[in-house]
Design an enzyme around this catalytic site. Structure first.
Site: not given
Length: 394
Positions: A66-67, A233, A394
């Site tokens: 999810k996302h 994180n 990221h």
């Protein structure tokens, strides 16, 4: 096919949108539906995760994304009768015969609230059993190296024929250097090809307890591979071959540890006899049932137990699961493994992890307060390895 046009980007106002290959052909084929920008981000990140889990463990793997972070990840170990019940798959007769279906049942079931509307990745061919599980869940799509004819027909019937089904070439290997643009500026870096199944990762053990069971080593590998594809994180709790709590994208590591620990506690509390015997009304929707369980377990239980409210969910009013009962039950959870995508700066992370049954830890090490972290582990007899590997994503 070198290019695939998309409806829009992350948001409807972000047009035009596409994915494309500068060189060569796209390694994916859309067999059904019309995946969007975020769908494909989830699909490609989750595929890498399950491919690595399979390579590291030799067991079929699944992830629920999810996302652009995993809500769940697991390998296809058989499910106990208790897990089948709390994951609501005890009616699937052929489940034990399909390791990939077991993997998805675990990945989806560990955190059903976060997995709602997920994108799914499977390391192996999607069979009819797995497709049956997928069809009845609220899900945006699935990516896998192949599909049986029966599975593909089941999935094509989902969501009035719009369910996203993507086939990926399992032999595809991306270029060793990757790049992306932010604010018109191109970033470039070598791909993160770190191998997380290397036994050397567990050689530096500064704690008094230096014993890792084979199951703990497997679970720590699962935790680290999951973290490799989780927005940082991040912290991941794993037990019996599946993530039971993932804390992603927090600015403070203790908040990651608390978030993931709270999810692990909810996973364990769902196995409490009071929860397993909740007398739900007939025909309750799956999402309403899952939400009701989460509220019943929480301190806000009166939101579903108040007079005039409980009748919407239950045939009879259940007894409250008290704080004392919850604390006593959580204390019975043991053998949990914990991975962190970077070092723990303070022992408070270990204190929180201990409350959720953590007995094994793998983290990068290198904090100026490593001594305090080690001391806290020693206080509880926790075995901790310093991997020397950071896994920011990221």
């Amino acid at each position: 096919m070198k290019e695939l046009a998309l409806k829009y980007g992350c948001n409807p106002n972000q047009k035009p949108s596409r994915i494309y290959m500068a060189e060569g052909e796209l390694p994916i084929e859309v067999l059904n539906g019309r995946p969007g920008y975020i769908n494909l981000l989830d699909a490609l990140n989750s595929w890498q995760l399950v491919k690595e889990l399979k390579a590291a463990t030799g067991i079929p793997a699944a992830a629920s994304f999810k996302h652009v972070s995993p809500a769940g990840a697991a390998v296809g170990l058989p499910l106990t009768d208790t897990l089948k019940r709390i994951y609501f798959v005890d009616d699937i007769k052929a489940l034990d015969e399909s390791p990939v279906a077991c993997a998805y049942a675990r990945a989806r079931g560990a955190d059903r609230m976060s997995s709602y509307g997920d994108f799914v990745a499977l390391s192996d061919t999607c069979d009819a059993v797995t497709a049956t599980l997928l069809k009845r869940e609220v899900s945006d799509g699935v990516i896998a190296p192949d599909y049986t004819d029966e599975a593909l027909q089941i999935l094509r019937d989902k969501r009035k024929g719009t369910y996203n089904v993507i086939k990926i070439d399992p032999s595809y290997v991306p270029a060793p250097v990757e790049c992306k643009q932010v604010f018109g500026i191109t970033f470039e870096q070598g791909r993160n090809e770190i191998r997380l199944d290397d036994p050397a990762l567990f050689e530096n053990v500064p704690t008094q307890n230096k014993e890792f069971t084979e199951e703990a080593r497997r679970d720590l590998m699962i935790a680290l591979i999951t973290l490799k594809y989780t927005q940082s994180n991040s912290v991941c709790y794993v037990k019996d071959g599946q993530a039971i709590g993932i804390g992603a994208g927090q600015q403070s590591r203790i908040h990651c540890t608390r978030l993931a620990g709270n999810k692990a506690d909810i996973w364990w509390l769902r196995q409490h006899p009071k929860v397993m015997s909740l007398p739900f009304v007939d025909g309750i929707r799956r999402a309403d049932r899952d939400n009701t369980i989460d509220v019943y377990i929480s301190d806000d239980h009166e939101d579903v137990l108040a007079e005039g409210v409980w009748q919407q969910f239950f045939k009879e009013k259940p007894a409250v699961l008290t704080r004392e009962e919850k604390k006593e039950w959580i204390a019975k959870n043991t053998g949990v493994s914990l991975g962190s995508d970077a070092f723990f700066p303070f022992g408070d992370n270990i204190e929180r992890a201990h409350k959720s049954g953590v007995q094994y830890i793998a983290q990068a090490g290198g904090s100026v307060r490593d001594d305090h972290v080690i001391m806290t582990c020693d206080k509880y007899g926790i075995a901790m390895a310093f991997t020397g590997v950071r896994l920011f994503h990221h």
